[in-house]
Design an enzyme around this catalytic site. Structure first.
Site, short mmCIF file in Angstrom:
data_model
loop_
_atom_site.label_atom_id
_atom_site.label_comp_id
_atom_site.label_asym_id
_atom_site.label_seq_id
_atom_site.Cartn_x
_atom_site.Cartn_y
_atom_site.Cartn_z
N GLU A 71 1.08 -0.93 0.09
CA GLU A 71 0.34 0.05 0.31
C GLU A 71 0.60 0.73 -0.30
O GLU A 71 0.92 1.98 0.89
CB GLU A 71 -1.06 0.11 1.18
CG GLU A 71 -1.93 -1.39 1.28
CD GLU A 71 -3.35 -1.24 2.18
OE1 GLU A 71 -3.00 -0.55 2.73
OE2 GLU A 71 -3.91 -2.07 1.76
N GLU A 104 -4.29 -8.89 -1.09
CA GLU A 104 -5.81 -8.80 0.59
C GLU A 104 -6.94 -8.44 -0.55
O GLU A 104 -7.50 -7.18 -1.37
CB GLU A 104 -5.12 -6.97 0.97
CG GLU A 104 -4.12 -7.70 1.45
CD GLU A 104 -3.40 -5.88 2.55
OE1 GLU A 104 -4.51 -5.56 2.67
OE2 GLU A 104 -2.81 -6.00 2.73
#
Ligand code: AHR
Length: 512
Positions: A193, A316
């Site tokens: 991220e 994810e």
């Protein structure tokens, strides 16, 4: 004779109301469902590692091998875990791997700033993780620290884990730590991220940083090639994917990540168990959005990579709710109900159907965190409804995806609708076909008429996961409340299959 016609007529009436139709093309498969689509994710967060996987070498009450719980190992092997991402998540961009190797008494502690400021004593580190993956028969996927690390640190980690004995000070260190031979780690994430907790970078800035880090990550030889995964977009951030596809040299990456959680509202996620139908419906809308996200990110990748050499790794995904009352908010511990089975079944169907581009996916997270497949409490263990879906669907791993067309009824809630039924199919190496189906409708039985083209099947059998109520779950007191059972509401007649799925259920059929 007259009686004969009446029987046929009744049978026709039973199934003629079926509005859901599927046509399966059993002879039109060409793409393999990469087993890594059934992958998982473990972070140093709450009780995922400590108490989940690892209870310490000196634990005498919970059976373990080198501190790793034996009950967890057995359950994950049965589920056929193919790949495990570690050590984060946001934690990965704060993690310095050298703190987690060598004699445990000498390993420095750190503060886990993302997840509750708890002390991380580094007793579970690289050797523990990679040895555990060997025990599980799972490929490790290491998530490198790009946010606060250095190219040197990541390059050293590659050498420590993947290079042959005696080739560098890093491999000497590995030998000194009791492991002469490399673990041949293939899957590497470069940051996590990067648009958020991994450094709040712009796509353009990250692309440059990526190139720098990737330059110093060296495969030892062509047989041991690294598979490098760039930190991917969040949800519908198509600009991120566009920039990475445009700016990363083709020889420097193998996959782009993508993160998407089935969350109702980040400010008001709602309870994991005692939820309303409105909350269920909204969660499913978010889960089914995965179809659009995968389609649109893939379309961008197609522009730059029409031969689909680069993969999309949904590293994810899963449901995210409020933590269980009375538990630490930073530990993200939530129960797991039939709603989670619906998310899992639907998202796995989507990944299977897009297996030409999606080559890996990692459910968040494996134990005691978010949509877990296992929950533990001291010596007790629960396999969640999500575990059972993963186990039922493992027949698709490395099988050939069979295309199908599907016309589904709507599941109507208020003024809104979503598709009640979703499905995917595959043929395994023994020639056995499996069809996995989800009835996401919270209230209605769905009848489904399936036309089987391109094969002559002689028999059908199946398993179903269902519950009395959508909010039901497996508890430490009643761990087998929801388990797969034999499914008998299925009939094969020539090339026609008719099935009746209860509301909120997941079915996997086997055709021979
Ligand atoms: O899975 C929990 C967190 O969600 C991960 O650490 C992070 O990558 C994501 O935002």
């Amino acid at each position: 004779m007259r009686k004969y016609f009446i029987v046929i007529g009744l049978a026709a009436a039973c199934f003629s109301s079926a509005q859901n139709t599927i046509v399966l093309y059993a002879d039109k498969g060409k793409d393999i469902i990469n087993k890594n689509i059934y992958g998982h994710f473990a972070e140093h967060l709450g009780h995922c590692i400590y108490g989940g996987f690892y209870v310490g070498e000196n634990n005498k009450t919970i059976p373990n091998k080198d501190g790793i719980r034996l009950d967890v190992i057995a359950a994950l092997k049965k589920m056929k875990i193919p790949v495990l991402r570690w050590p984060g998540g946001c934690f990965a961009d704060t993690y310095h791997w050298k703190d987690g190797v060598g004699p445990k008494a000498q390993r420095p502690s750190m503060l886990n700033v993302w997840w509750g400021n708890v002390k991380e004593d580094n007793s579970f580190g690289t050797n523990e993780f990679l040895n555990m993956c060997e025990e599980l028969g799972a490929e490790p996927y290491l998530s490198g620290n790009v946010g606060s690390g250095s190219p040197q640190e990541l390059s050293d980690w590659v050498k420590y884990t993947a290079h042959p004995n005696g080739s560098s000070p890093m491999t000497d260190m590995r030998e000194k730590n009791g492991r002469p031979e490399p673990w041949h780690v293939k899957y590497w994430g470069l940051g996590n991220e990067a648009w958020g907790c991994g450094g709040n970078m712009t796509a353009e800035f990250y692309a440059n940083i990526y190139r720098q880090y990737a330059t110093f990550m060296t495969s030892w030889n062509n047989n041991d090639k690294l598979f490098r995964i760039a930190s991917g977009a969040s949800d519908g951030d198509y600009h991120w994917t566009e920039v990475l596809m445009r700016d990363l040299p083709a020889g420097m990456f193998d996959a782009l990540g993508l993160h998407h959680y089935s969350v109702i509202n980040w400010g008001k996620k709602g309870p994991a168990t005692n939820f309303t139908e409105q909350e269920y419906f909204t969660t499913m809308k978010r889960a089914l959005l995965m179809e659009e996200l995968v389609t649109k990110h893939s379309a961008i990748m197609d522009k730059y990579d029409p031969q689909k050499k680069k993969a999309l790794a949904v590293d994810e995904w899963g449901g995210w709710y409020d933590v269980e009352p009375g538990t630490n908010e930073a530990f993200l511990f939530q129960q797991n109900t039939m709603r989670d089975a619906m998310i899992a079944g639907s998202n796995l169907n989507i990944f299977n159907n897009h297996c030409d581009r999606v080559k890996m996916a990692n459910l968040a997270q494996i134990i005691n965190v978010l949509q877990a497949v296992i929950l533990t409490k001291d010596e007790k263990i629960i396999l969640t409804p999500t575990y059972h879906v993963m186990e039922m669907y493992n027949v698709h791993q490395d099988a050939m995806m069979l295309p199908l067309t599907l016309t589904s009824n709507n599941y109507v809630f208020g003024k809104d609708t979503l598709k009640a039924v979703n499905a995917s199919a595959s043929k395994d190496k023994y020639g056995v076909t499996h069809i996995s189906l989800v009835n996401a409708d919270a209230n209605k039985v769905q009848e489904i008429a399936i036309t089987l083209n391109g094969a002559n099947y002689q028999s059908v059998s199946g398993r179903i996961l269902k519950a009395d109520k959508m909010q039901d779950y497996n508890s430490f007191e009643n761990p087998d409340n929801i388990v797969p059972v034999v499914f008998s509401e299925v009939k094969l007649n020539g090339n026609k299959l008719t099935i009746k799925m209860p509301a909120a259920s997941v079915v996997v059929l086997e055709l021979k």
